[in-house]
Design an enzyme around this catalytic site. Structure first.
Site: not given
Ligand code: F6R
Length: 244
Positions: A67, A136, A138, A143
């Site tokens: 992303d 959450n 995702h 989302e």
């Molecule tokens: C970013 C991504 C997001 C993160 C998620 C967890 O490329 O794919 O889905 O994996 O937001 O983020 P952290 O690791 O910061 O808790």
């Protein structure tokens, strides 16, 4: 899915990095899907160490990141591309022309998503997709909601996700773009193998729901239950609600 639980987050990072290094050794032209976020930082550090020790050769590998923020140039300090340059690309021997990223400043963002999806297909699909997980549930920027989009697409970010990413934008959630581009759950589920990393108490509840709960668009990570080769790498804190 398989679930491996390690004592510490560093143990998780070592196990995932070793898994990736083994996959590169077995298939030097590996097509890797990569996440950003806090969770994979230790894994990328370990991959840099393995590369320095001659145990992780990226010279024939390709990478596709999950992303990117909309409206944010690759060179912006808050971009996911800058994050990847800092944590991995500048320190390993991945060929620049085999690094694939969504361009958040493309003039037509829908066309950019279609281009990226086609590029994954041209590479023969993702061999190994590494994932983090949002609090959450995702995955990438898919989302929770009424429905999911299967292919790479534009996303409106949840307020909680904007707060989670504030550190990249001077600590101010209002500066985090409202929109992003993300691989879809269908893109991700087509990967031959998925490695999900989750560490820390903050992830315990969503890991419990991901592993034990129903498959629902309200928790995009729950779709990983449907994947034939999803490997979960958890520390004790993230796995704490899985114990009976
Ligand atoms: C970013 C991504 C997001 C993160 C998620 C967890 O490329 O794919 O889905 O994996 O937001 O983020 P952290 O690791 O910061 O808790």
């Amino acid at each position: 899915m398989t679930i491996e639980v390690f004592d510490t987050a560093d143990d998780v990072a070592r196990a995932v990095a070793a898994r990736v290094a083994d996959a590169l050794a077995a298939r030097p032209s590996l097509v890797l899907g990569l996440p950003t976020g806090r969770t994979p930082i230790a894994t990328y550090a370990e991959l840099r160490r393995l590369h320095g020790a001659g145990r992780a050769d990226f010279s024939r590998a390709s990478t596709f990141n999950l992303d990117e923020f909309a409206g944010v140039a690759a060179s912006h300090p808050g971009s996911f591309r800058t994050f990847m340059n800092t944590h991995l690309f500048e320190s390993v021997n991945v060929a620049p022309d085999r690094i694939h990223f969504l361009n958040g400043t493309a003039p037509d963002l829908d066309a950019e998503c279609a281009r990226f999806e086609a590029e994954i297909g041209d590479a023969g699909g993702l061999d190994l997709q590494i994932l983090g997980i949002g609090g959450n549930g995702h995955i990438g920027f898919n989302e929770p909601g009424e429905e999911l989009v299967a292919a790479t697409h534009r996303v409106t970010l949840a307020d909680s996700t904007r707060r989670d990413n504030a550190a990249l934008f001077g600590g101010n959630p209002a500066q985090v773009p409202r929109e992003a581009l993300s691989m879809g759950m269908g893109t991700i589920l087509k990967a031959a193998t998925i490695l999900l990393i989750a560490t820390g108490e903050r992830k315990a509840h969503c890991i419990e729901r991901t592993v034990r709960g129903p498959v629902t668009t309200r928790l995009p990570a729950s779709f990983l239950q449907l994947h034939p080769r999803a490997e979960f790498y958890l520390d004790r804190a993230a796995a704490s609600r899985l114990r009976t």
